[in-house]
Design an enzyme around this catalytic site. Structure first.
Site, PDB file in Angstrom:
ATOM      1  CG  ASN A   9      -1.835   1.268   1.357  1.00  0.00           C
ATOM      2  OD1 ASN A   9      -1.960   2.035   0.603  1.00  0.00           O
ATOM      3  ND2 ASN A   9      -2.399   1.387   2.495  1.00  0.00           N
ATOM      4  CE  LYS A  11      -0.022   3.356   4.672  1.00  0.00           C
ATOM      5  NZ  LYS A  11       0.074   3.432   6.429  1.00  0.00           N
ATOM      6  CG  HIS A  94      -5.727   1.899   5.701  1.00  0.00           C
ATOM      7  ND1 HIS A  94      -5.172   2.689   6.613  1.00  0.00           N
ATOM      8  CD2 HIS A  94      -4.635   0.903   5.292  1.00  0.00           C
ATOM      9  CE1 HIS A  94      -3.640   2.608   6.817  1.00  0.00           C
ATOM     10  NE2 HIS A  94      -3.204   1.569   6.342  1.00  0.00           N
ATOM     11  CD  GLU A  96      -2.616   5.702   7.118  1.00  0.00           C
ATOM     12  OE1 GLU A  96      -1.708   5.250   7.411  1.00  0.00           O
ATOM     13  OE2 GLU A  96      -3.082   5.673   5.770  1.00  0.00           O
ATOM     14  CD  GLU A 166      -5.049  -1.044   8.996  1.00  0.00           C
ATOM     15  OE1 GLU A 166      -4.458  -0.680   8.293  1.00  0.00           O
ATOM     16  OE2 GLU A 166      -6.321  -0.286   8.963  1.00  0.00           O
ATOM     17  N   GLY A 172       2.579   2.754  10.860  1.00  0.00           N
ATOM     18  CA  GLY A 172       3.480   3.774  10.256  1.00  0.00           C
ATOM     19  C   GLY A 172       4.307   4.412  11.522  1.00  0.00           C
ATOM     20  CB  SER A 212       5.659  -1.584  11.506  1.00  0.00           C
ATOM     21  OG  SER A 212       5.233  -0.378  11.795  1.00  0.00           O
TER      22      SER A 212
END
Length: 253
Positions: A9, A11, A94, A96, A166, A172, A212
């Site tokens: 991904n 992003k 996701h 985010e 996740e 991140g 990660s």
């Protein structure tokens, strides 16, 4: 036996030259039997990256989509548009995107729309650090699964859905769930699927770990019984680091 899926991904990263170079570099690899490799570039680069990997076994994904077919949705992208650009998958829910206000109900609408247009949805679920510390991990994830999957049936393509666990606190941040922590949640996800949709379907569905993952920890994470791949962020932006993860997966394919 479930194949191993390594999904990158990107992003909101790369410019056109970088995106093409990364796609071109990955197009040279021979994806091992028993594995799949997927790229999710930013929307503007779906087509050029798709051209770079055309004729290979590499898969292409959108990073999100709107649940509507078309219309007054400024700045949005539809499932049909993703298909037109050669995408076979789409990432939904996701962390985010959830943090920007996407509800599990909206994500469920998107997932149903993706299946309607023959896109494979990668449904992301996960808990915050506060929720983990409050021992709410499983409840949070079950709620996200319940609303994300809704009343879908096997006939509607439920068996094509991919789940990505996740943990938000590992996205991140450089932090990573231990293989045991990741496996525990993946096992609980599979148990939820078995309870609500049947054991046969639960055994078919791929469960990815996102948070990660990199070359140094990929093997131990991927070797867990219920983890079938990775949803890779930062490490997918450099050819060498992404190839390291693929190589670790190959040892288990």
């Amino acid at each position: 036996m479930r194949s191993i899926l390594i999904a990158g991904n990107w992003k909101m990263n790369t410019h056109l030259k970088e995106a093409r170079a990364l796609g071109s570099g990955l197009a040279k690899i021979q994806v091992p039997q028993g594995m799949e490799v997927l790229l999710a570039p930013p929307f503007p680069y779906l087509y050029p990256v798709g051209e770079e990997i055309k004729g290979t076994s590499l898969l292409l994904a959108g990073q999100n989509m709107n649940p509507a077919d078309e219309g007054a949705q400024t700045g949005e992208v539809s499932a049909g548009m993703l298909k037109d650009l050669g995408a076979s998958h789409v990432i939904l829910g996701h962390s985010e995107c959830r943090a920007r206000g996407e509800s599990s109900e909206l994500i469920g609408e998107k997932l149903a729309q993706a299946l309607k247009h023959d896109l494979v949805p990668i449904l992301c679920v996960g808990e915050s650090l506060e929720e983990r510390q409050a021992d709410q991990t499983i409840q949070v994830i079950e709620d996200q699964l319940k609303l994300g999957l809704g009343d879908l049936t096997h006939a509607q393509g439920l068996d094509r859905v991919i789940i990505a666990y996740e943990p938000i606190w590992a996205i991140g941040t450089g932090q990573v769930a231990s293989p045991q922590e990741a496996e525990e949640v993946a096992r609980d996800i599979r148990a939820y699927l078995a309870k609500n949709y049947g054991q046969d379907l639960a055994e078919k569905i791929q469960i990815l770990y996102g948070g990660s993952m990199k070359g140094e920890n990929a093997y131990e994470l991927l070797s867990q019984d219920n983890i079938d791949g990775g949803l890779i962020g930062g490490a997918s932006l450099k050819l060498e680091s992404f190839l390291e993860i693929i190589e670790e997966g190959e040892k288990l394919a």
